[in-house]
Write an enzyme that holds these catalytic residues in place. Structure first.
Site, mmCIF file in Angstrom:
data_model
loop_
_atom_site.group_PDB
_atom_site.id
_atom_site.type_symbol
_atom_site.label_atom_id
_atom_site.label_comp_id
_atom_site.label_asym_id
_atom_site.label_seq_id
_atom_site.Cartn_x
_atom_site.Cartn_y
_atom_site.Cartn_z
ATOM 1 C CB CYS A 87 -18.317 8.213 -37.776
ATOM 2 S SG CYS A 87 -17.192 7.926 -36.385
ATOM 3 C CB CYS A 104 -11.853 12.790 -36.087
ATOM 4 S SG CYS A 104 -11.467 11.189 -36.838
ATOM 5 N NE ARG A 152 -11.545 5.454 -35.567
ATOM 6 C CZ ARG A 152 -11.917 6.735 -35.486
ATOM 7 N NH1 ARG A 152 -11.778 7.518 -36.515
ATOM 8 N NH2 ARG A 152 -12.425 7.191 -34.377
ATOM 9 C CB CYS A 166 -12.717 9.682 -53.201
ATOM 10 S SG CYS A 166 -14.327 9.567 -52.400
ATOM 11 C CB CYS A 207 -18.009 14.200 -53.561
ATOM 12 S SG CYS A 207 -17.018 15.454 -52.704
ATOM 13 C CB CYS A 232 -17.707 11.181 -35.185
ATOM 14 S SG CYS A 232 -16.335 11.735 -36.247
ATOM 15 C CB CYS A 250 -10.241 13.071 -53.144
ATOM 16 S SG CYS A 250 -10.735 14.540 -52.197
#
Length: 342
Positions: A104, A195, A273, A67, A60, A135, A64
Site C-alpha cells: 500500500c 478499502c 484489518r 494526524c 497535508c 493499494c 484531521c
C-alpha cells in the site's frame, strides 16, 4: 426490538439500531457469532499480510485531528516530496521478500493532483510487476483520476470514513463526509476494490462506532478491505493531546474487540484489518481480535508515521496461534450485492 438476523450472507438493510444491538450482545455470544460468520467466508487460520509505505509524508492541507501529517498542527514532522518510483519499487520488493502480499502506498494529500499521476502510475506498475496486490491512499479523487489509477494497475484504493457521520465534525472540518462517499463511488465505478474503515478511540461514543459500521454496511458494495484503527495519540494533534492529557487508554480493549466482531458480522466478506494501534496491543488482545474475525494485518515495523510490531514478534505470534499467511487470490471486484426489496 425483533431478534437480530445474524446471517453469514451480506445484507445492506441494516438499521443503526440493529448495529447498536449487536454491540450490546453479551460479549461471548457476540464473538461466537462473529467467528461463525468469519468461517463461512474465510479459513480462520489464514491472515493477509500487507505493508504500507508513506510515499509522500507531511504537509497535508487537511485538519484531521488525529494526524501528525497535517500542516495545521506542530508535531515535529517534516514535509517531504513524493518519492521516486525506483525507490518505492525497491521497498516493495523488500516487503514482498519479507512476506507481504499487498503493498500500500500512502500520500499525505487532500486530493490527488493530475501532475502526480505519471509518477504514481510508474510506481503502481512496478509494484504490480512484482506479483503484489497494489493499494494506494492519495486523498480525494475525481472520476477520471480513479479510471487512470485503475488503468495503471491499482487493485485497491483506501479512503476511510474515519468515524460515524454524527461525530465527523469533531474530527475534521476541511473535507465533508459526502466528499468521502463520492470518492468511494468513483473508485467502485472505475472497477477498483475499496478499502474503507475508520478509527476508534477518538473520544467517540459507542453509537458513533455503530454509526461508522452502519455507513459501511449500507454502501452499494461493502468494502473489500475494512481497516479498524485504534487511535495512536500523537503529541501536537488535538485528539492526541486530549487523550494524553486524560491519561487513559483511547478505548477499552473489550470494546475494541466488540468493534471488530460487529464489523465482521455486518460486512462478512470484507478483509477486516487490525490496523493502527496494534503495536500497543498485547498478544492476548490481538488473539481475541483474530477470534472475532480480524484476518488482515499490516507488517513491516511502521504504519505511515506510527509504529508496528517488528517481524520477529509477528512471526512468534503466528507460530503460537497456528496462523499462516493467506493464500494469494487475484484481486477482483465483485458486483454490488443485491439489496433486498422493500
Amino acid at each position: 426490538m425483533t431478534p437480530i438476523n445474524i446471517s453469514a450472507q451480506p445484507r445492506h438493510d441494516w438499521t443503526l439500531e440493529q448495529v447498536e444491538a449487536l454491540f450490546a450482545l453479551p460479549f461471548m455470544e457476540l464473538v461466537f457469532e462473529a467467528a461463525r460468520v468469519h468461517r463461512a467466508w474465510f479459513d480462520p487460520s489464514e491472515m493477509q499480510l500487507s505493508q504500507l509505505l508513506s510515499v509522500k509524508t507531511g504537509g497535508c492541507a487537511e485538519n484531521c485531528g488525529y494526524c501528525s501529517q497535517s500542516a495545521h498542527f506542530k508535531t515535529g514532522l517534516k514535509a517531504e516530496k513524493l518519492m521516486e518510483p525506483a525507490v518505492v519499487i525497491a521497498k516493495a520488493k523488500a516487503a514482498r521478500d519479507g512476506g507481504a502480499q499487498r503493498f500500500c502506498m500512502g500520500a499525505a494529500w487532500r486530493e490527488l493532483k493530475d501532475r502526480d499521476l505519471p509518477k504514481l502510475a510508474e510506481m503502481i506498475g512496478g509494484v504490480k510487476a512484482l506479483g503484489l496486490e497494489t493499494c494506494a491512499t492519495l486523498g480525494m479523487l475525481t472520476a477520471q483520476q480513479a479510471k487512470q489509477l485503475k488503468d495503471a494497475g491499482l487493485d485497491y484504493y483506501n479512503h476511510n470514513l474515519d468515524t460515524g457521520p454524527d461525530y465527523y465534525k469533531d474530527v475534521v472540518t476541511t473535507r465533508t463526509y459526502q466528499e468521502r462517499l463520492d470518492t468511494l463511488a468513483y473508485v467502485r465505478d472505475a472497477g477498483m476494490s475499496t478499502c474503507c474503515g475508520g478509527i476508534v478511540g477518538m473520544g467517540e461514543t459507542r453509537r458513533d462506532r455503530a454509526g461508522l459500521l452502519h455507513q459501511l454496511a449500507t454502501l452499494p458494495a461493502h468494502p473489500d478491505s475494512l481497516p479498524i484503527n485504534g487511535l495512536v495519540p500523537i503529541s501536537g494533534t488535538p485528539l492526541g493531546d486530549q487523550i494524553l492529557a486524560e491519561g487513559e487508554k483511547a478505548i477499552d480493549s473489550i470494546e475494541f474487540v466488540r468493534t471488530i466482531a460487529v464489523a465482521r458480522i455486518v460486512c462478512p466478506k470484507a478483509m477486516v484489518r487490525l490496523s493502527a494501534g496494534r503495536e500497543g496491543m498485547n498478544r492476548e488482545l490481538q488473539a481475541l481480535c483474530f477470534l472475532a474475525g480480524a484476518n488482515s494485518i499490516f507488517v513491516g515495523g511502521k504504519l505511515l508515521t506510527t509504529p508496528l510490531p517488528d517481524m520477529d514478534d509477528d512471526s512468534r505470534l503466528f507460530h503460537d496461534l497456528d496462523l499462516k499467511p493467506m493464500v494469494m487470490v487475484k484481486a477482483e471486484v465483485a458486483a454490488p450485492e443485491a439489496v433486498p426489496a422493500e
